[in-house]
Each structure stands twice: as C-alpha cells, then as structure tokens.
Design a protein around this motif. Structure first.
Motif, PDB file in Angstrom:
ATOM      1  N   ARG A   8       0.836  -1.207   0.000  1.00 39.12           N
ATOM      2  CA  ARG A   8       0.000   0.000   0.000  1.00 39.12           C
ATOM      3  C   ARG A   8       0.869   1.255   0.000  1.00 39.12           C
ATOM      4  O   ARG A   8       0.509   2.282  -0.572  1.00 39.12           O
ATOM      5  CB  ARG A   8      -0.861  -0.085   1.264  1.00 39.12           C
ATOM      6  N   LEU A   9       2.026   1.175   0.632  1.00 44.75           N
ATOM      7  CA  LEU A   9       2.949   2.308   0.720  1.00 44.75           C
ATOM      8  C   LEU A   9       4.361   1.750   0.489  1.00 44.75           C
ATOM      9  O   LEU A   9       4.682   0.687   1.030  1.00 44.75           O
ATOM     10  CB  LEU A   9       2.838   2.920   2.124  1.00 44.75           C
ATOM     11  N   PRO A  10       5.209   2.446  -0.305  1.00 45.05           N
ATOM     12  CA  PRO A  10       6.540   1.892  -0.608  1.00 45.05           C
ATOM     13  C   PRO A  10       7.511   2.047   0.564  1.00 45.05           C
ATOM     14  O   PRO A  10       8.447   2.841   0.518  1.00 45.05           O
ATOM     15  CB  PRO A  10       6.980   2.709  -1.832  1.00 45.05           C
ATOM     16  N   VAL A  11       7.268   1.285   1.618  1.00 43.03           N
ATOM     17  CA  VAL A  11       8.066   1.400   2.844  1.00 43.03           C
ATOM     18  C   VAL A  11       8.569   0.022   3.274  1.00 43.03           C
ATOM     19  O   VAL A  11       7.804  -0.942   3.313  1.00 43.03           O
ATOM     20  CB  VAL A  11       7.239   2.027   3.985  1.00 43.03           C
ATOM     21  N   SER A 166      16.170   0.325  -2.370  1.00 44.68           N
ATOM     22  CA  SER A 166      15.585   1.119  -1.280  1.00 44.68           C
ATOM     23  C   SER A 166      16.663   2.054  -0.760  1.00 44.68           C
ATOM     24  O   SER A 166      17.848   1.787  -0.903  1.00 44.68           O
ATOM     25  CB  SER A 166      15.078   0.214  -0.148  1.00 44.68           C
ATOM     26  N   ILE A 167      16.208   3.158  -0.183  1.00 47.86           N
ATOM     27  CA  ILE A 167      17.162   4.089   0.436  1.00 47.86           C
ATOM     28  C   ILE A 167      16.705   4.347   1.869  1.00 47.86           C
ATOM     29  O   ILE A 167      15.514   4.532   2.112  1.00 47.86           O
ATOM     30  CB  ILE A 167      17.297   5.408  -0.372  1.00 47.86           C
ATOM     31  N   GLY A 168      17.659   4.325   2.795  1.00 46.19           N
ATOM     32  CA  GLY A 168      17.322   4.565   4.193  1.00 46.19           C
ATOM     33  C   GLY A 168      18.333   5.484   4.836  1.00 46.19           C
ATOM     34  O   GLY A 168      19.458   5.631   4.356  1.00 46.19           O
ATOM     35  N   ALA A 188      11.266   3.527   0.504  1.00 46.20           N
ATOM     36  CA  ALA A 188      11.981   4.125   1.629  1.00 46.20           C
ATOM     37  C   ALA A 188      12.179   3.067   2.693  1.00 46.20           C
ATOM     38  O   ALA A 188      11.246   2.336   3.028  1.00 46.20           O
ATOM     39  CB  ALA A 188      11.176   5.290   2.199  1.00 46.20           C
ATOM     40  N   CYS A 189      13.392   2.998   3.221  1.00 50.24           N
ATOM     41  CA  CYS A 189      13.699   2.060   4.304  1.00 50.24           C
ATOM     42  C   CYS A 189      13.699   2.856   5.606  1.00 50.24           C
ATOM     43  O   CYS A 189      14.454   3.814   5.746  1.00 50.24           O
ATOM     44  CB  CYS A 189      15.072   1.448   4.029  1.00 50.24           C
ATOM     45  N   MET A 190      12.823   2.474   6.534  1.00 49.07           N
ATOM     46  CA  MET A 190      12.684   3.233   7.786  1.00 49.07           C
ATOM     47  C   MET A 190      12.777   2.299   8.989  1.00 49.07           C
ATOM     48  O   MET A 190      11.988   1.367   9.106  1.00 49.07           O
ATOM     49  CB  MET A 190      11.326   3.951   7.814  1.00 49.07           C
TER      50      MET A 190
END
Ligand SMILES: Cc1cc2nc3c(=O)[nH]c(=O)nc-3n(C[C@H](O)[C@H](O)[C@H](O)COP(=O)(O)O)c2cc1C
Length: 303
Positions: A8-11, A166-168, A188-190
C-alpha cells in the motif's frame, strides 16, 4: 522484478537488532508495507524456526522479509539459510558481508536478495555477487549508518543498477518517503521511526526516550561495535562511551556479545524527532500515508 508489488505504501520497516520480531513483521504485512527481522534476534536456530513458521502462517501470502548477517563472525549462517529455504520469505536482506551464500539460497526458491550497502563500491560488489537489489544505507541512519547523502548515493547507483533499490537513513515522515522516490529509489527504508510502535520489542524506557528525543540528541560513534553507528547521546554517555580513551575500537558483530551493549545503549537515527507517540504500527503507516499523499498531490502544482 518489483519489490513494491502488493504494497500500500513503498516502505520497508527495516530489520532492527533487539527491536524487530514476529509481531512487527506480521503487523507490517497486514498494514501493507514490507517488514523484516534480523535472524540474530532469535538466540537459537530452534527459536528462528518457530518465528519463521509463525510469520509465514500469519502473513497469509503477503510479502515479508528476513535479514541475515553474512559477516564471517556469524556462526549460525548455514543454519539460518537452511531455515530460510524452508520458510521461503519472498525477500532476504543481507548485511555486513557478501550476499553470495544468501543469493544461492533465495534463488533456489524464487526469493529476492536485497544487499544492505553503505557505498558505491560495495553496491557494485553485491550486484556482482548476484544480489537482485540494493538496500542503500545513507547518512543519518539508526544502527550502523552510512555517510553518503541519499540523493548523491541513489543518483550514483542508478547509473549502473535499474533493479530494486531502497534508500534509508533519517527518513521520518511521508515527505521523506516521497523524496526517496523522487530521488530514484523504489522504496523508503525506515527503522528508527518504528522503534516506539506497539509491536516493537524495545523496552518502554527506550520507546519513551525515542519519543522524547530530537535530532540534537543523536551522536555518531564507532566505539561500541567498531563500526560507525548512531546512538542516543544520553545512553551512550551513561555507558561511558563518550570519553575517548584513545584506543582503536574492535569490530565485533557477534550477537551474544552485542546483545548486552545494544540493550543498554540505545540506537536511533536522525529522523528520531519525527516520532510523535507510541502507537500500533498500522496507525503509524496511516499517518505516513496521509503525509505522503499530501506531498505527492502538492508536487504537480509546482510545475
Ligand atoms: C536499533 C536499530 C537496530 C538495527 N539493527 C539492524 C540489524 O540488525 N541489521 C540490519 O541490517 N540493519 C539494522 N539496523 C538498520 C536498519 O535496518 C535501517 O537500515 C535503518 O534503521 C534505516 O535508517 P533510520 O533508522 O534512520 O530509518 C538497525 C537500526 C536500528 C535503529
């Protein structure tokens, strides 16, 4: 090969030592994002067997990920990879070493390998070893951090890698997710942003500390593990690590030895100031999605 299919969200709810477990990965899958836990969070292979069986059963076919430390100091690598082949997590995130062994395992069942890399040289090396994608670690990250600007890093990697990326590092809100995508990443990597979620394994004092902390409370030090990492200043000072004794830090990623230190010295990245409260992971995803939508809808008006 898409890393965001079905999300649902690119996370990516990043794997975190002593913080991510079964509940976090299941909650992430149910909330429509990709969750991961590091295998050293299980003290034994038998425990990892139980964790993976439970996650595999409860995600009901949604994507999930496992993080393996491929550094030579991980004595359980072969056992962990055998269990990964048994439970087939769709995504395998490798860290602190060559992804080669993990690639052979994941490709054996159709899984995807994302190699966690802090610079361009290691990104090239990971791809040469067969990794499908890159989890690029930029400056400001919690845990072992990178030092590159996320914009420069993604731009450089996109010159030779079109696959999953991914970038974090310091991403704490929906605007940061949109910025990661605008820069050229797929997701996004969180990590830090989820330390205080209800499903996290962090103790309540650690959760309260990250809710209270701001960017100015984060310090960098290589003295705890031998590799540069981001820490909450107060916990690092309390453990005596802020005094420079002039010694050269030893690299030590061994899970047993590390557990004591990471339990008392709390890691968090530069996005810590965006953590508002302890809340269910799904609530945090709802908040991030609303912020992300707001930015994505605002941007076209700037044209
Ligand atoms: C407390 C903590 C523990 C972490 N442990 C691991 C780990 O075991 N393996 C790993 O690959 N990355 C680990 N990381 C890094 C995260 O996977 C991720 O790259 C990072 O949190 C992203 O930056 P952010 O914290 O600023 O969002 C850890 C991060 C934190 C905050």
């Amino acid at each position: 090969m898409s890393i965001t299919k079905g999300l649902r969200l690119p996370v990516l709810v990043a794997p975190m030592f002593l913080v991510s477990g079964v509940e976090m990965v299941v909650a992430a899958a149910r909330a429509g994002v990709l969750g991961a836990f590091p295998t050293p969070n299980c003290r034994t292979a038998a425990e990892l067997d139980r964790w993976m069986a439970e996650v595999a059963a409860r995600v009901e076919g949604r994507p999930w990920a496992v993080n393996v430390i491929t550094h030579s100091s991980n004595p359980r690598l072969a056992d962990d990879l055998a269990l990964i082949a048994k439970y087939r997590p769709p995504v395998l995130i490798t860290a602190l070493g060559s992804p080669a062994a993990a690639v052979a395992t994941a490709h054996g069942y159709g899984g995807m390998v994302m190699a966690d890399v802090p610079n361009v040289a290691l990104a090239r090396k990971a791809l040469a070893a067969g990794a499908d994608g890159l989890a690029c670690l930029a400056a400001g990250a919690g845990g072992h951090t990178g030092s590159l600007s996320p914009f420069a890093f993604v731009s450089a990697v996109r010159r030779f890698h079109r696959g999953p990326l991914s970038i974090g590092g310091g991403i704490g809100d929906g605007a940061g997710i949109a910025a990661a995508l605008a820069a050229g990443a797929d997701m996004a990597c969180m990590g830090t942003h989820f330390i205080a979620c209800d499903e996290s394994l962090a103790g309540s004092d650690y959760k309260q500390a990250v809710v209270a902390a701001g960017l100015e409370d984060i310090v960098l030090s290589d003295r705890v593990t031998g590799t540069m990492a981001s820490w909450l200043r107060a916990s690092l000072a309390a453990a005596g690590y802020l005094a420079d004794d002039g010694s050269t830090p030893n690299r030590n990623y061994e899970a047993g030895a590390a557990a004591g230190r990471w339990r008392d010295i709390w890691s968090a990245g530069q996005g810590v100031g965006a953590i508002r409260h302890t809340a269910p992971l799904e609530t945090i995803i709802d908040e991030l999605e609303a912020e992300y939508r707001e930015v994505v809808l605002r941007l076209p008006k700037m044209m």
